[in-house]
Design a protein around this motif. Structure first.
Motif, PDB file in Angstrom:
ATOM      1  N   UNK A   1      49.527  29.279 -22.642  1.00 22.79           N
ATOM      2  CA  UNK A   1      48.853  29.875 -21.518  1.00 22.79           C
ATOM      3  C   UNK A   1      47.914  28.848 -20.893  1.00 22.79           C
ATOM      4  N   UNK A   2      47.987  28.730 -19.569  1.00 23.61           N
ATOM      5  CA  UNK A   2      47.135  27.796 -18.834  1.00 23.61           C
ATOM      6  C   UNK A   2      46.335  28.538 -17.773  1.00 23.61           C
ATOM      7  N   UNK A   3      45.275  27.894 -17.328  1.00 24.56           N
ATOM      8  CA  UNK A   3      44.428  28.428 -16.275  1.00 24.56           C
ATOM      9  C   UNK A   3      44.458  27.460 -15.101  1.00 24.56           C
ATOM     10  N   UNK A   4      44.740  27.993 -13.913  1.00 22.00           N
ATOM     11  CA  UNK A   4      44.783  27.184 -12.696  1.00 22.00           C
ATOM     12  C   UNK A   4      43.823  27.781 -11.679  1.00 22.00           C
ATOM     13  N   UNK A   5      43.314  26.943 -10.775  1.00 17.02           N
ATOM     14  CA  UNK A   5      42.469  27.402  -9.677  1.00 17.02           C
ATOM     15  C   UNK A   5      42.967  26.733  -8.403  1.00 17.02           C
ATOM     16  N   UNK A   6      43.150  27.535  -7.366  1.00 18.31           N
ATOM     17  CA  UNK A   6      43.532  27.004  -6.060  1.00 18.31           C
ATOM     18  C   UNK A   6      42.875  27.869  -4.995  1.00 18.31           C
ATOM     19  N   UNK A   7      42.375  27.246  -3.946  1.00 18.92           N
ATOM     20  CA  UNK A   7      41.740  28.010  -2.875  1.00 18.92           C
ATOM     21  C   UNK A   7      42.196  27.468  -1.529  1.00 18.92           C
ATOM     22  N   UNK A   8      41.728  28.126  -0.493  1.00 20.54           N
ATOM     23  CA  UNK A   8      41.961  27.683   0.878  1.00 20.54           C
ATOM     24  C   UNK A   8      43.445  27.583   1.224  1.00 20.54           C
ATOM     25  N   UNK A   9      44.193  28.601   0.845  1.00 21.49           N
ATOM     26  CA  UNK A   9      45.616  28.627   1.182  1.00 21.49           C
ATOM     27  C   UNK A   9      45.823  28.828   2.687  1.00 21.49           C
ATOM     28  N   UNK A  10      44.946  29.588   3.304  1.00 22.39           N
ATOM     29  CA  UNK A  10      45.011  29.845   4.748  1.00 22.39           C
ATOM     30  C   UNK A  10      46.434  30.177   5.207  1.00 22.39           C
ATOM     31  N   UNK A  11      47.011  31.176   4.591  1.00 21.26           N
ATOM     32  CA  UNK A  11      48.387  31.569   4.901  1.00 21.26           C
ATOM     33  C   UNK A  11      48.470  32.376   6.194  1.00 21.26           C
ATOM     34  N   UNK A  25      50.531  15.682   9.726  1.00 18.84           N
ATOM     35  CA  UNK A  25      51.794  15.603   9.002  1.00 18.84           C
ATOM     36  C   UNK A  25      51.686  15.980   7.525  1.00 18.84           C
ATOM     37  N   UNK A  26      50.535  15.734   6.917  1.00 18.09           N
ATOM     38  CA  UNK A  26      50.395  16.056   5.489  1.00 18.09           C
ATOM     39  C   UNK A  26      50.509  17.565   5.238  1.00 18.09           C
ATOM     40  N   UNK A  27      50.375  18.372   6.276  1.00 13.06           N
ATOM     41  CA  UNK A  27      50.469  19.827   6.144  1.00 13.06           C
ATOM     42  C   UNK A  27      51.869  20.358   6.460  1.00 13.06           C
ATOM     43  N   UNK A  28      52.798  19.513   6.855  1.00 12.85           N
ATOM     44  CA  UNK A  28      54.150  19.983   7.184  1.00 12.85           C
ATOM     45  C   UNK A  28      54.780  20.681   5.988  1.00 12.85           C
ATOM     46  N   UNK A  29      55.324  21.842   6.230  1.00 16.24           N
ATOM     47  CA  UNK A  29      56.005  22.638   5.199  1.00 16.24           C
ATOM     48  C   UNK A  29      55.106  22.922   3.989  1.00 16.24           C
ATOM     49  N   UNK A  30      53.813  23.072   4.223  1.00 20.37           N
ATOM     50  CA  UNK A  30      52.891  23.223   3.094  1.00 20.37           C
ATOM     51  C   UNK A  30      53.149  24.496   2.294  1.00 20.37           C
ATOM     52  N   UNK A  31      53.572  25.572   2.950  1.00 15.60           N
ATOM     53  CA  UNK A  31      53.812  26.793   2.171  1.00 15.60           C
ATOM     54  C   UNK A  31      55.056  26.640   1.296  1.00 15.60           C
ATOM     55  N   UNK A  32      56.067  25.980   1.790  1.00 13.58           N
ATOM     56  CA  UNK A  32      57.259  25.733   0.982  1.00 13.58           C
ATOM     57  C   UNK A  32      56.940  24.795  -0.180  1.00 13.58           C
ATOM     58  N   UNK A  33      56.135  23.770   0.077  1.00 13.82           N
ATOM     59  CA  UNK A  33      55.756  22.835  -0.983  1.00 13.82           C
ATOM     60  C   UNK A  33      54.855  23.509  -2.007  1.00 13.82           C
ATOM     61  N   UNK A  34      53.953  24.362  -1.528  1.00 13.70           N
ATOM     62  CA  UNK A  34      53.085  25.107  -2.437  1.00 13.70           C
ATOM     63  C   UNK A  34      53.912  25.992  -3.360  1.00 13.70           C
ATOM     64  N   UNK A  35      54.863  26.710  -2.787  1.00 14.33           N
ATOM     65  CA  UNK A  35      55.715  27.591  -3.582  1.00 14.33           C
ATOM     66  C   UNK A  35      56.539  26.795  -4.590  1.00 14.33           C
TER      67      UNK A  35
END
Length: 86
Positions: A1-11, A25-35
């Motif tokens: 079991x691991x613990x992760x923290x992520x914020x500011x998804x701004x979906x 450009x660093x944000x291109x396809x960010x939701x696909x890359x996040x998933x």
């Protein structure tokens, strides 16, 4: 079991009118890359803390689309409201 923290998804998966891709450009396809990265790292036994700024939606009915997307990802999520979450 691991613990992760992520914020500011701004979906904005419902309308894509406020995509973070406008910030370069660093944000291109960010939701696909996040998933893709989430699926490769987080398991059902893990916990993910999301301390805010989840969705650009102004109404819960619109934010539900983004929240459902997060809910479909593995792991137990602890979600907190951020300053952009209305």
């Amino acid at each position: 079991m691991s613990l992760f923290v992520i914020s500011d998804l701004h979906l904005d998966l419902l309308t894509n009118e406020k995509s973070m891709e406008v910030f370069g450009d660093k944000w291109k396809n960010y939701t696909q890359r996040l998933q893709k990265n989430w699926l490769s790292v987080v398991s059902d036994d893990d916990t993910v803390i999301i301390p805010g700024d989840i969705s650009w939606a102004l109404k819960m009915d619109d934010a539900k689309y983004d929240l459902d997307w997060i809910a479909a990802l593995p792991g137990k999520k602890l979600i907190f409201k951020g300053n952009h979450d209305l």
